[in-house]
Scaffold this motif. Structure first.
Motif, PDB file in Angstrom:
ATOM      1  N   LEU A   6       0.849  -1.192   0.000  1.00 47.84           N
ATOM      2  CA  LEU A   6       0.000   0.000   0.000  1.00 47.84           C
ATOM      3  C   LEU A   6       0.884   1.241   0.000  1.00 47.84           C
ATOM      4  O   LEU A   6       1.723   1.412   0.885  1.00 47.84           O
ATOM      5  CB  LEU A   6      -0.916   0.022   1.232  1.00 47.84           C
ATOM      6  N   ILE A   7       0.677   2.095  -0.982  1.00 48.29           N
ATOM      7  CA  ILE A   7       1.530   3.271  -1.168  1.00 48.29           C
ATOM      8  C   ILE A   7       0.835   4.524  -0.628  1.00 48.29           C
ATOM      9  O   ILE A   7      -0.307   4.812  -1.002  1.00 48.29           O
ATOM     10  CB  ILE A   7       1.818   3.472  -2.680  1.00 48.29           C
ATOM     11  N   PRO A   8       1.483   5.275   0.275  1.00 51.41           N
ATOM     12  CA  PRO A   8       0.850   6.490   0.799  1.00 51.41           C
ATOM     13  C   PRO A   8       0.860   7.612  -0.248  1.00 51.41           C
ATOM     14  O   PRO A   8       1.695   7.596  -1.159  1.00 51.41           O
ATOM     15  CB  PRO A   8       1.732   6.864   1.984  1.00 51.41           C
ATOM     16  N   VAL A   9      -0.057   8.557  -0.086  1.00 53.26           N
ATOM     17  CA  VAL A   9      -0.212   9.648  -1.056  1.00 53.26           C
ATOM     18  C   VAL A   9       1.119  10.326  -1.434  1.00 53.26           C
ATOM     19  O   VAL A   9       1.390  10.514  -2.609  1.00 53.26           O
ATOM     20  CB  VAL A   9      -1.228  10.696  -0.544  1.00 53.26           C
ATOM     21  N   PRO A  10       1.969  10.677  -0.461  1.00 50.50           N
ATOM     22  CA  PRO A  10       3.191  11.400  -0.844  1.00 50.50           C
ATOM     23  C   PRO A  10       4.091  10.603  -1.795  1.00 50.50           C
ATOM     24  O   PRO A  10       4.970  11.178  -2.406  1.00 50.50           O
ATOM     25  CB  PRO A  10       3.911  11.631   0.490  1.00 50.50           C
ATOM     26  N   LEU A  11       3.871   9.293  -1.908  1.00 48.46           N
ATOM     27  CA  LEU A  11       4.719   8.486  -2.799  1.00 48.46           C
ATOM     28  C   LEU A  11       4.007   8.089  -4.086  1.00 48.46           C
ATOM     29  O   LEU A  11       4.605   7.490  -4.977  1.00 48.46           O
ATOM     30  CB  LEU A  11       5.188   7.217  -2.082  1.00 48.46           C
ATOM     31  N   GLN A  12       2.716   8.445  -4.180  1.00 47.50           N
ATOM     32  CA  GLN A  12       1.954   7.950  -5.330  1.00 47.50           C
ATOM     33  C   GLN A  12       2.357   8.607  -6.652  1.00 47.50           C
ATOM     34  O   GLN A  12       2.073   8.078  -7.719  1.00 47.50           O
ATOM     35  CB  GLN A  12       0.454   8.098  -5.081  1.00 47.50           C
ATOM     36  N   ILE A  83       2.978   1.186   4.007  1.00 43.00           N
ATOM     37  CA  ILE A  83       4.000   2.204   4.284  1.00 43.00           C
ATOM     38  C   ILE A  83       3.235   3.433   4.763  1.00 43.00           C
ATOM     39  O   ILE A  83       2.396   3.958   4.041  1.00 43.00           O
ATOM     40  CB  ILE A  83       4.790   2.538   3.007  1.00 43.00           C
ATOM     41  N   VAL A  84       3.489   3.842   6.009  1.00 47.35           N
ATOM     42  CA  VAL A  84       2.673   4.906   6.603  1.00 47.35           C
ATOM     43  C   VAL A  84       3.561   5.966   7.247  1.00 47.35           C
ATOM     44  O   VAL A  84       4.368   5.644   8.126  1.00 47.35           O
ATOM     45  CB  VAL A  84       1.723   4.327   7.687  1.00 47.35           C
TER      46      VAL A  84
END
Lengths: 91, 414
Positions: A6-12, A83-84
């Motif tokens: 699961l990829i957090p927004v800042p890494l998308q 990843i959080v």
């Protein structure tokens, strides 16, 4: 079934907007390095060298890797890795 | 006019525009609001502050909002209680309680951070506010959000005290009770925040939200007659409040509102969840997360986001930390109530019990002007005292029955 990450927004931005990507089994650190091949720059955001950065929390199947074997925690096919970024709360 | 220059990563220093973002895209470091302190120094004087209404907006130049807060939610300016009875009991000279048990409108210091967060959410144009909470934040977002006309989603651990759950439900938010501890609720929320474009006060609004805590520090200094205390004891969950109180003290000096600031900062935690104090006591700045087990649920964060910075504050200010057992917490709650008439929630018990240890060990000296930050009201965590208070005297409605009891009471006292 691969490892689901699961990829957090800042890494998308690096994953072209994808919220989840597939990874390969191994350990947390090999998983991240492997993802970096496909999504260049991902590893250096999450890690400093072979260590996960202070403000990044990684969970394998909902358990914090710091309660397991940190970067060496093993991941197998079918596992879910989140990843959080750290979040404030309480006082 | 606003004195905010932008956002800056605390780790790598990269700069960002003012947006609802919270982590550095490059290193995941937390973003911090940067101000034009030279401008503030010219605009903000003791006289200007003193002339304003008694709420946290009297320090608005030092808070991250544009002009006047559009939600018009006032809070802050809680009493600084001179705790002479308690001081005498502890054998020290000058003790104060910063009493946020009476913060408006939901009886905890969270009203400060939420007032700032929601003012900012309005500025950004959000129509929905949300939070992950151990209780106090849930109440505050529910209440402030209702008044400001936001849709509200509140995520809490399902194991929270019943009284805290009901105190949120009264404001009719969408209350989501998650089967998990606070860290798990947080993790879920960051996934929800990824997907829905809401103002999550402690996620994407966090850099602004956290600044609201500084108002407690400004008030302490103003209420001490524009003087910084020698020692301040602050309860720590994520460590955010403590780092912001320290920041507020330094800012007061930097913008010339006080001349001298030599405060030592002390961290208070429950032994059942003390990752920050453990690091302080072992002299390291690596925070090892723990699985919380304490009655002080509002402090039960095993993975403190600002833990590292909290240890830096202790180092920089030459402070220390203490941790206390559940029994010590309960005794301290009762001691504060019976000496000063302040009924604190469990976190307040943690603060006082830790202060007692710090005084006994000499870390806080007998002539230090000491402030205890008491952050929430005991009415919210009454469960913690069930079976641990004195019993009422049950009688029949007859004068003779009363006098029988009175005699017993007087015999015990004499």
């Amino acid at each position: 079934m691969p490892v689901k990450v699961l990829i957090p927004v800042p890494l998308q931005r690096l994953t072209k907007g994808q919220e989840t990507v597939d990874g390969s089994a191994g350990t947390v650190i090999t998983l991240i390095k492997d993802l970096d091949q496909k999504y260049s720059g991902l590893a250096e955001r999450i890690c400093e060298g072979d260590k996960v950065r202070r403000f990044v929390n990684i969970y394998v199947n909902e358990e914090d890797i710091r309660f397991m074997s940190n970067e060496e925690t093993s991941v197998k096919d079918g596992d879910v890795v989140s990843i959080v970024p750290a979040i404030a709360g309480g006082c | 006019m606003s004195y905010v220059k932008g956002l800056k990563c605390r780790e790598c220093g990269r700069e960002y525009h003012v947006d609802p973002i919270y982590v550095c895209e490059f290193c995941f470091g937390p973003l911090e609001v940067v101000y034009d302190y030279d401008g503030i120094k010219k605009a903000l004087t003791r006289e200007v502050i003193s002339s304003r209404p008694q709420n946290l907006w009297r320090y608005k130049e030092l808070l991250p909002i544009e002009g006047e807060p559009s939600t018009a939610l006032d809070t802050g300016y809680t009493p600084l209680v001179k705790a002479d009875n308690l001081a005498r009991h502890l054998g020290i000279k000058s003790l104060y309680i910063k009493d946020d048990t009476v913060a408006h409108p939901t009886l905890s210091f969270k009203d400060r951070v939420v007032a700032v967060a929601l003012a900012k959410a309005k500025e950004f144009g959000f129509d929905t506010v949300a939070c992950a909470s151990t209780g106090n934040l849930a109440h505050s977002v529910s209440a402030h959000g209702a008044r400001a006309g936001f849709k509200r989603f509140i995520f809490i651990p399902a194991s929270l005290e019943k009284s805290k759950i009901i105190a949120s439900l009264a404001y009719e938010p969408n209350l989501i009770a998650v089967d998990g501890n606070y860290d798990e609720v947080n993790r879920l929320c960051s996934e929800v925040a990824n997907k829905y474009r809401w103002a999550f006060v402690n996620i994407n609004i966090r850099p602004f939200y956290a600044e609201g805590s500084k108002s407690q520090g400004y008030e302490i200094i103003e209420q001490l007659g524009w003087k910084a205390p020698d020692a301040v004891v602050v309860p720590c969950a994520s460590g955010s409040l403590m780092t912001k109180i320290w920041k507020s003290f330094k800012e007061m000096k930097d913008v010339g509102l006080i001349e001298k600031m030599e405060t030592r900062v002390f961290s208070a935690q429950a032994t059942g969840c003390s990752p920050i104090v453990s690091a302080i006591k072992s002299g390291i700045d690596v925070i090892r997360p723990v699985k919380p087990d304490t009655i002080a649920k509002s402090l039960a964060i095993g993975n403190p986001a600002d833990g590292y910075y909290a240890t830096q504050v202790i180092k920089e200010s030459r402070g220390y930390g203490e941790d206390v057992s559940d029994e010590e917490i309960v005794e301290a709650i009762k001691l504060m109530a019976k000496t000063e008439g302040v009924f604190a929630e469990t976190a307040g018990g943690v603060t006082l019990a830790s202060a007692i240890k710090l005084i006994k060990s000499g870390r806080i000296a007998k002539d230090d002007v000491t402030v205890l930050c008491v952050t929430g009201n005991g009415l919210k965590t009454q469960e913690a005292l069930i079976g641990k208070t004195a019993e009422p005297h049950y009688i029949k409605p007859k004068l003779s029955a009363f006098e029988e009891v009175l005699e017993k009471i007087n015999t015990v006292k004499s």
